[in-house]
Design an enzyme around this catalytic site. Structure first.
Site, PDB file in Angstrom:
ATOM      1  N   ASN A 117       0.749  -1.390   0.149  1.00  0.00           N
ATOM      2  CA  ASN A 117       0.070   0.061   0.061  1.00  0.00           C
ATOM      3  C   ASN A 117       0.804   1.327   0.053  1.00  0.00           C
ATOM      4  O   ASN A 117       0.350   2.188  -0.491  1.00  0.00           O
ATOM      5  CB  ASN A 117      -0.862  -0.046   1.342  1.00  0.00           C
ATOM      6  CG  ASN A 117      -1.441   1.388   1.509  1.00  0.00           C
ATOM      7  OD1 ASN A 117      -2.268   1.913   0.974  1.00  0.00           O
ATOM      8  ND2 ASN A 117      -0.914   1.762   2.971  1.00  0.00           N
ATOM      9  N   TYR A 143       4.507  10.041 -10.450  1.00  0.00           N
ATOM     10  CA  TYR A 143       3.390   9.313  -9.934  1.00  0.00           C
ATOM     11  C   TYR A 143       2.641   8.217 -10.830  1.00  0.00           C
ATOM     12  O   TYR A 143       2.296   7.123 -10.416  1.00  0.00           O
ATOM     13  CB  TYR A 143       2.532  10.141  -9.027  1.00  0.00           C
ATOM     14  CG  TYR A 143       1.606   9.359  -8.339  1.00  0.00           C
ATOM     15  CD1 TYR A 143       1.715   8.549  -7.340  1.00  0.00           C
ATOM     16  CD2 TYR A 143       0.029   9.508  -8.736  1.00  0.00           C
ATOM     17  CE1 TYR A 143       0.897   7.831  -6.453  1.00  0.00           C
ATOM     18  CE2 TYR A 143      -0.891   8.764  -7.736  1.00  0.00           C
ATOM     19  CZ  TYR A 143      -0.534   7.928  -6.602  1.00  0.00           C
ATOM     20  OH  TYR A 143      -1.362   7.437  -5.753  1.00  0.00           O
ATOM     21  N   LYS A 191       2.984   4.342 -11.049  1.00  0.00           N
ATOM     22  CA  LYS A 191       1.883   3.388 -11.008  1.00  0.00           C
ATOM     23  C   LYS A 191       1.487   2.677 -12.054  1.00  0.00           C
ATOM     24  O   LYS A 191       0.971   1.284 -12.148  1.00  0.00           O
ATOM     25  CB  LYS A 191       0.542   4.014 -10.426  1.00  0.00           C
ATOM     26  CG  LYS A 191       0.541   4.860  -9.166  1.00  0.00           C
ATOM     27  CD  LYS A 191       0.611   3.785  -7.978  1.00  0.00           C
ATOM     28  CE  LYS A 191       0.454   4.263  -6.757  1.00  0.00           C
ATOM     29  NZ  LYS A 191       0.512   3.272  -5.616  1.00  0.00           N
ATOM     30  N   THR A 245      -6.870  11.887   2.775  1.00  0.00           N
ATOM     31  CA  THR A 245      -5.526  11.305   3.490  1.00  0.00           C
ATOM     32  C   THR A 245      -4.821  12.491   3.449  1.00  0.00           C
ATOM     33  O   THR A 245      -5.066  13.715   3.041  1.00  0.00           O
ATOM     34  CB  THR A 245      -4.821  10.135   2.691  1.00  0.00           C
ATOM     35  OG1 THR A 245      -4.645  10.745   1.173  1.00  0.00           O
ATOM     36  CG2 THR A 245      -5.683   8.709   2.628  1.00  0.00           C
TER      37      THR A 245
END
Length: 251
Positions: free
Chosen positions: A85, A152, A156, A189
């Site tokens: 994660n 990013y 991913k 978050t």
């Protein structure tokens, strides 16, 4: 006993997944740079064991997972899951203006560490009867180009291709192991806060992410975690190589 190893358990989605699995009598091994006293002190059916590690340090990551493997081989393990994660979103910046050290750490945490860990994991349990489950947390950014998210989105996307390929290999080898992707979509978050703090010159979509927060469109991590945990608790429902998204549930 049932065990789950989860990276990034100090806060956010990782902490929520850990707690919910512990509530379901799963023994959790968590990894993060910082501790999570709430999980360590929790009085739940499942236990929590923490390893402090910086996943950007690949040598430290390898040594830590070797220690975890040694620990688990001394336990009566009937079920073993790995949830990768942990991730970084920075540097949020156009190519040509990035800090190299920050970029290196980003690639290590988001892509190289999951590859190294998966390699160690599959090798460690090769000669056992355990059917492993590996869940890699991905992002919609893997499938679209976003100004300022070149690192990013690329890491991913790399994680997605890696996951799909490992799933293919395990299928052809007939190991019974299941490797799949989980897309949590947008959550409330610290990472979202980091995204909202970016300058528009670095991240042109920053106002859109500010609106997500203002309009209460960010899902609580406990809500998102339940989607993944429900899947993990029903291993028979997991399809090897599948892309499983929160959006499949909250349409």
């Amino acid at each position: 006993m049932k065990y789950a190893v989860i990276t990034g358990t100090s806060k956010g989605l990782g902490a929520s997944v850990a707690k919910q699995l512990m509530e379901a009598s799963v023994h959790v091994i968590g990894l993060a740079r910082g501790k999570n006293q709430e999980l360590e002190n929790a009085d739940l059916p499942g236990s929590y064991k923490h390893y402090q590690v910086d996943l950007s340090d690949i040598e430290q990551t390898e040594a830590t997972f070797q220690n975890i493997i040694s620990f688990l081989k001394g336990q009566l393990v009937e079920s073993l899951q790995l949830v990768q994660n942990a991730a970084l979103v920075s540097p949020i910046e156009q190519a040509g203006k990035q800090d190299i050290a920050q970029l290196t750490a980003h690639v290590h945490v988001n892509l190289l560490a999951p590859m190294v860990v998966t390699n160690l994991w599959l090798d460690a349990w090769r000669d056992t009867d355990l059917s492993l489950v590996i869940a890699n947390v991905t992002s919609g950014a893997a499938n679209r180009s976003v100004y300022g998210w070149n690192a990013y989105g690329s890491t991913k996307a790399g994680l997605d291709r890696y996951t799909n390929t490992v799933a293919l290999e395990q299928e052809m080898l007939g190991t019974g192991h299941k490797v799949f992707l989980f897309d949590p979509s947008i959550m409330d978050t610290d990472m979202q806060g980091e995204i909202r703090s970016a300058d528009p010159s670095q991240f042109v979509d920053v106002d859109q992410f500010k609106n997500y927060k203002a309009e209460n469109k960010l899902r609580d991590t406990d809500v998102v975690a339940k989607v993944l945990v429900d899947r993990l608790l029903n291993e028979a429902s997991i399809q090897n190589g599948e892309y499983y998204s929160v959006k499949n549930i909250f349409k």
